[in-house]
Design a protein around this motif. Structure first.
Motif, PDB file in Angstrom:
ATOM      1  N   THR A 116       6.593  -1.136 -10.126  1.00  0.00           N
ATOM      2  CA  THR A 116       5.550  -0.959  -9.121  1.00  0.00           C
ATOM      3  C   THR A 116       4.364  -1.873  -9.412  1.00  0.00           C
ATOM      4  O   THR A 116       4.185  -2.353 -10.539  1.00  0.00           O
ATOM      5  CB  THR A 116       5.080   0.495  -9.079  1.00  0.00           C
ATOM      6  N   SER A 118       0.073  -2.525  -8.933  1.00  0.00           N
ATOM      7  CA  SER A 118      -1.220  -1.883  -8.710  1.00  0.00           C
ATOM      8  C   SER A 118      -2.116  -2.898  -8.015  1.00  0.00           C
ATOM      9  O   SER A 118      -2.583  -3.869  -8.625  1.00  0.00           O
ATOM     10  CB  SER A 118      -1.835  -1.450 -10.043  1.00  0.00           C
ATOM     11  N   ASP A 122      -3.464  -0.241  -2.104  1.00  0.00           N
ATOM     12  CA  ASP A 122      -2.042   0.115  -2.067  1.00  0.00           C
ATOM     13  C   ASP A 122      -1.787   1.580  -1.703  1.00  0.00           C
ATOM     14  O   ASP A 122      -0.637   2.022  -1.668  1.00  0.00           O
ATOM     15  CB  ASP A 122      -1.346  -0.233  -3.388  1.00  0.00           C
ATOM     16  N   ILE A 127       3.016   0.957   3.295  1.00  0.00           N
ATOM     17  CA  ILE A 127       3.398   0.181   2.112  1.00  0.00           C
ATOM     18  C   ILE A 127       4.545   0.910   1.427  1.00  0.00           C
ATOM     19  O   ILE A 127       4.408   2.083   1.066  1.00  0.00           O
ATOM     20  CB  ILE A 127       2.205  -0.012   1.159  1.00  0.00           C
ATOM     21  N   PHE A 214      -4.813  -5.265  -0.118  1.00  0.00           N
ATOM     22  CA  PHE A 214      -4.398  -4.844   1.215  1.00  0.00           C
ATOM     23  C   PHE A 214      -5.623  -4.328   1.949  1.00  0.00           C
ATOM     24  O   PHE A 214      -6.438  -3.597   1.390  1.00  0.00           O
ATOM     25  CB  PHE A 214      -3.352  -3.727   1.148  1.00  0.00           C
TER      26      PHE A 214
END
Length: 410
Positions: A116, A118, A122, A127, A214
């Protein structure tokens, strides 16, 4: 059953199901307990990024076996059991809910877990990571109202997702942090070929860059890269590799980079075995980890034989995987972290070729096959036999691979 011995298999994925089934077909008369933390019936994961996403398969056709098979084979399937600890002295395993299970033989087929990232933002909706059926269902539902998608990672999962989403008519952008994705596996020329394939099918590929943020109110609306690019999107798929799932632990259970097993699937603790993605197993003297469907099946079957008859069946598998992208079928045989030279048979422009990876003695260590399925069997044989091959003959398509003459063995 006349035999009171119990074999517990932790993980009801591809490896776990095939191991349980093999125990029965090979004549095991004891109790077989197959457990998984997932509450769904065991299903096939590779189609999630392809046939499932594009609507070519439904949930029923994704099942690894008809539910009635488990009853027919007297396999005690227990779902929703999240195993954490093992006691090799008492021969028990413990689950998060406090339950405990006894075993005589234990097989760990726990698979792998996704890496994953970070990244700021997020926690926005839209997502996704794709690993389980629940992920695929959520993605499919979200995609009904989406046109612009960003995929992080140009490995095989990311590439397959890009292909599937383009089939659905979406605007797809891949962001890849390296210049040549998968170069360590397939080499620079094949990596460049795969990138060009995406470009030819309308996928926007941004390489040598990474997403750092994001943006959006509640749902993702934009991905921002370290290089300053701002990519509009309403969905993000993250595929940046996987790590072995070694959550079932004990101080004496060697699990650095995967459960370490010998050629019989035995771990560092007697009567505990491991198979599939979660293992680090010896391939020609070198420990490797393989995360592919074919390996999970064959490794599980072999380990099941060794549970029945200790150290009777060494695992001598030639690694193999395939990938479907933009209407092409790619196959990879062998394992080569390093190679001395490559030999191309066919042409990249035709999209029908076989690229061979040779060692210093001109022995084939691996091969990447594009749309030439007939080459699969002779390629596998070359890798298995490890005989010296004439590179010029290997590149000459007028010389049939199955009739390839070998030079003097070293």
């Amino acid at each position: 059953m006349s035999d009171e011995n119990t074999t517990v298999i932790v993980g009801a994925g591809i490896a776990g199901v095939h191991a349980a089934e093999s125990l029965r077909t090979e004549g095991y008369q004891g109790r077989v307990v197959l457990m998984d933390r997932d509450r769904q019936m065991p299903y096939d994961r590779p189609p999630l990024s392809k046939e499932w996403l594009t609507g070519k398969m439904d949930e029923a056709s994704m099942l690894l076996r008809d539910p009635a098979i488990y009853e027919k084979l007297d396999i005690d399937l227990q779902l929703g059991v999240d195993v954490t600890d093992v006691d090799p002295v008492r021969k028990t395993i413990a689950a998060k809910d406090g339950s405990s299970y006894d075993w005589d033989k234990l097989l760990l087929a726990t698979g792998s877990s996704l890496r994953t990232l970070s990244i700021a933002g997020d926690d926005l909706q839209g997502i996704f990571y794709l690993r389980r059926m629940a992920d695929a269902i959520a993605i499919k539902q979200h995609m009904q109202h989406v046109n612009e998608v960003v995929i992080i990672g140009a490995g095989f999962i990311g590439a397959e997702l890009a292909s599937s989403l383009k089939q659905l008519g979406m605007d797809v952008t891949i962001v890849e942090r390296s210049l040549y994705p998968m170069e360590a596996i397939v080499g620079r020329d094949i990596s460049a070929f795969l990138l060009n394939l995406h470009d030819c099918h309308g996928v926007n590929v941004i390489f040598d860059d990474s997403v750092v943020q994001f943006n959006g109110e509640s749902t993702v609306e934009e991905a921002v890269t370290a290089g300053g690019q701002r990519i509009p999107c309403r969905a993000v798929m993250i595929g940046v590799g996987a790590t072995p799932n070694t959550v079932v632990s004990h101080p004496d259970l060697e699990a650095d980079g995967g459960y370490a097993v010998n050629e019989f699937g035995e771990t560092s603790i007697p009567d505990i075995f491991a198979a599939g993605d979660c293992t680090l197993w010896p391939y020609r003297g070198t420990p490797i980890r393989v995360e592919h469907w074919d390996h999970a099946v064959n490794h599980a079957k072999t380990v099941a034989q060794n549970i029945l008859q200790p150290q009777s069946s060494p695992y001598t598998y030639i690694p193999y995987f395939w990938s479907d992208q933009h209407g092409s079928r790619f196959q990879y045989f062998g394992h080569a972290k390093q190679w001395t030279k490559t030999v191309l048979r066919g042409s990249l422009e035709s999209h029908a070729f076989t690229n061979f990876y040779l060692d210093e003695h001109n022995r084939v260590q691996a091969a990447f096959i594009a749309n030439q399925p007939k080459n699969a069997l002779p390629v596998r044989r070359m890798i298995k036999q490890q005989q010296v091959i004439d590179p010029e003959a290997l590149a000459d398509e007028s010389v049939a691979l199955k009739k390839m003459k070998h030079k003097t063995r070293i």
